[in-house]
Design a protein around this motif. Structure first.
Motif, short mmCIF file in Angstrom:
data_model
loop_
_atom_site.label_atom_id
_atom_site.label_comp_id
_atom_site.label_asym_id
_atom_site.label_seq_id
_atom_site.Cartn_x
_atom_site.Cartn_y
_atom_site.Cartn_z
N VAL A 1 41.09 55.46 42.94
CA VAL A 1 40.48 55.25 44.12
C VAL A 1 40.69 53.68 44.83
O VAL A 1 40.30 52.57 44.40
CB VAL A 1 38.90 55.28 44.08
CG1 VAL A 1 38.26 55.04 45.55
CG2 VAL A 1 38.51 56.72 43.41
N PRO A 2 41.55 53.76 46.04
CA PRO A 2 41.84 52.39 46.65
C PRO A 2 40.54 51.81 47.16
O PRO A 2 39.64 52.61 47.59
CB PRO A 2 42.60 52.86 47.61
CG PRO A 2 42.64 54.17 47.77
CD PRO A 2 42.22 54.65 46.67
N PHE A 3 40.57 50.40 47.44
CA PHE A 3 39.48 49.75 47.95
C PHE A 3 39.48 49.87 49.44
O PHE A 3 40.57 49.96 49.99
CB PHE A 3 39.53 48.22 47.62
CG PHE A 3 38.51 47.99 46.41
CD1 PHE A 3 38.01 46.69 46.47
CD2 PHE A 3 39.33 48.35 45.21
CE1 PHE A 3 37.38 46.55 45.35
CE2 PHE A 3 38.52 48.26 44.19
CZ PHE A 3 37.45 47.14 44.24
N SER A 4 38.40 50.33 50.11
CA SER A 4 38.57 50.71 51.60
C SER A 4 37.83 49.70 52.24
O SER A 4 37.83 49.74 53.52
CB SER A 4 37.69 52.23 51.95
OG SER A 4 36.54 51.81 51.32
N ARG A 5 37.20 48.71 51.72
CA ARG A 5 36.73 47.73 52.42
C ARG A 5 36.77 46.36 51.55
O ARG A 5 37.35 46.35 50.33
CB ARG A 5 35.36 47.74 52.77
CG ARG A 5 34.49 48.23 51.61
CD ARG A 5 32.99 48.67 52.31
NE ARG A 5 32.96 49.92 52.88
CZ ARG A 5 32.27 50.96 52.49
NH1 ARG A 5 31.55 50.82 51.31
NH2 ARG A 5 32.37 51.79 52.90
N SER A 6 36.62 45.09 52.01
CA SER A 6 36.50 43.85 51.25
C SER A 6 35.93 43.94 49.98
O SER A 6 36.37 43.43 48.92
CB SER A 6 36.16 42.79 51.83
OG SER A 6 35.05 42.86 52.56
N SER A 7 34.52 44.54 49.86
CA SER A 7 34.03 44.52 48.72
C SER A 7 33.42 45.97 48.58
O SER A 7 32.81 46.65 49.51
CB SER A 7 32.71 43.28 48.70
OG SER A 7 31.89 43.76 49.80
N ILE A 8 33.18 46.41 47.24
CA ILE A 8 32.77 47.66 46.97
C ILE A 8 31.64 47.67 45.86
O ILE A 8 31.71 46.97 44.89
CB ILE A 8 33.68 48.67 46.71
CG1 ILE A 8 34.90 48.91 47.82
CG2 ILE A 8 33.00 50.11 45.98
CD1 ILE A 8 35.72 49.92 47.44
N SER A 9 30.29 48.12 46.27
CA SER A 9 29.46 48.19 45.28
C SER A 9 29.51 49.47 44.19
O SER A 9 30.32 50.33 44.59
CB SER A 9 28.23 48.08 45.76
OG SER A 9 27.84 49.21 46.41
N ALA A 10 28.69 49.43 43.15
CA ALA A 10 28.77 50.43 42.33
C ALA A 10 28.33 51.67 42.99
O ALA A 10 28.70 53.05 42.79
CB ALA A 10 27.82 50.20 40.94
N LEU A 11 27.21 51.44 43.91
CA LEU A 11 26.64 52.79 44.73
C LEU A 11 27.63 53.13 45.79
O LEU A 11 27.80 54.34 45.98
CB LEU A 11 25.42 52.22 45.52
CG LEU A 11 24.18 52.94 45.61
CD1 LEU A 11 23.95 53.69 44.28
CD2 LEU A 11 22.86 52.48 46.28
#
Length: 366
Positions: free
Chosen positions: A258-268
């Protein structure tokens, strides 16, 4: 005979593993795993997030470096290759500079040398590069006052080429940009180059300055003016796609990279990106995030993880677990493993038992 066959088949099923798409939580972080010295297990909670905030990044390439914005110049400094005009007002009767009947001397079109100097009669070579106009005028006047006490100096500057920066890739019009303004920022450069390419998802900025390389999501620079750094001649800028990703495995609705779609991704956020949990298989108390830290990040105290291999356990059935999952940040190359529920295979098992009992009944009738 029926009961003997049924008991035999149930024992056979118990002795072998039923088909599963993922591991049970107890298989990954059971009692044996918690006593091993080559793995660390952490329960994600509000208290744990406070401790983790002091930890170093998982690896040397994690996180972002970015230069300070810098202070815009109130008065543009003089630079090499600028052109300077100097007018000296001399009221002395026997002027060293002016001819009879004149009280001014004009020295025009003097180009500032690559070393930052100009040559002035009766003063000699004078360094003025790096000075704003007012400071350069004052320096010239002080020097002339040493030989002409009544001298008054006027100084005008015509800017030469201030330097260039290079837009390397990821914009509509890559190429060099001539910078005449010392207040020229990275967003000015991207705008001058036609903006970022629309084909790049979650664009990342790379700024190369000398032997330093800086990275920052474009989203961050747009959202926070302090990241809109002033550019220097020779800077190189590239707009690149985000190469970060995490893995989704187990009883998730989607097993994928799964690529990062934004600068930061939380577990939720990650739970949403993978389509949530599989209703009839997943264990919401056992969301595991597997992460490998750099050896340099490992610490003997609470200032870092106590092992390179770390497993973070998230319980989505409690309020603290849900709130903490919204704050727990997923990093590049993390593995998000949704463990299987221990009762998920019960319907399958009971169905098999019913089928086998019917088979046993048919054999008994025979």
């Amino acid at each position: 005979m029926r009961f003997v066959l049924t008991a035999f088949l149930m024992l056979a099923l118990a002795s072998c593993g039923l088909p599963r798409g993922g591991a049970l939580q107890s298989e990954i972080i059971g009692n044996e795993a918690e006593t091993r010295s080559d793995i660390a297990i952490y329960r994600v909670s509000r208290e744990m997030l406070g401790t983790m905030s002091r930890w170093p990044a998982p690896d040397a390439n994690s996180g972002y470096k970015w230069p300070a914005r810098g202070r815009p110049a109130a008065d543009k400094p003089i630079r090499p290759f600028d052109t300077v005009d100097v007018v000296v007002w001399d009221s002395e009767e026997n002027s060293l500079l002016a001819s009879n009947g004149q009280n001014t001397v004009q020295m025009k079109n003097m180009q500032v040398s690559p070393a930052g100097t100009i040559f002035l009669p009766f003063v000699g070579t004078l360094h003025i590069a790096g000075l704003p106009h007012s400071a350069a005028r004052a320096r010239v006047q002080r020097k002339y006052e040493e030989v002409i006490p009544s001298a008054q100096v006027q100084l005008n500057v015509t800017q030469g080429t201030r330097g260039t920066i290079s837009m390397v890739s990821g914009v509509s019009r890559p190429g060099p940009i001539v910078v005449d303004d010392p207040n020229f920022t990275i967003l000015n450069a991207i705008s001058a180059a036609g903006g970022p390419s629309g084909q790049i998802e979650n664009p990342q900025l790379k700024l190369i300055r000398g032997d330093q390389t800086y990275r920052r999501p474009l989203q961050d620079v747009l959202a926070n003016p302090k990241y809109d750094a002033l550019l220097l001649p020779g800077d190189k800028i590239a707009v690149e796609p985000d190469e970060r990703y995490f893995r989704s495995l187990g009883a998730a609705s989607k097993e994928a990279i799964v690529p990062f779609s934004r600068s930061s991704i939380s577990a939720l956020d990650a739970m949403s990106l993978i389509g949530g949990l599989t209703d009839n298989r997943a264990n919401p108390k056992g969301i595991l995030v597997l992460r490998e830290y750099s050896p340099k990040a490992v610490r003997a105290d609470a200032s870092g993880p106590n092992n390179e291999r770390s497993v973070f356990v998230i319980d989505l059935t409690t309020a603290d677990g849900l709130f903490s999952a919204g704050k727990f940040q997923i990093h590049h190359e993390d593995t998000v493993l949704v463990t299987e529920s221990s009762v998920a295979s019960a319907p399958f098992l009971f169905g098999l038992i019913r089928q086998l009992a019917g088979t046993a009944s048919d054999l008994s009738d025979l």
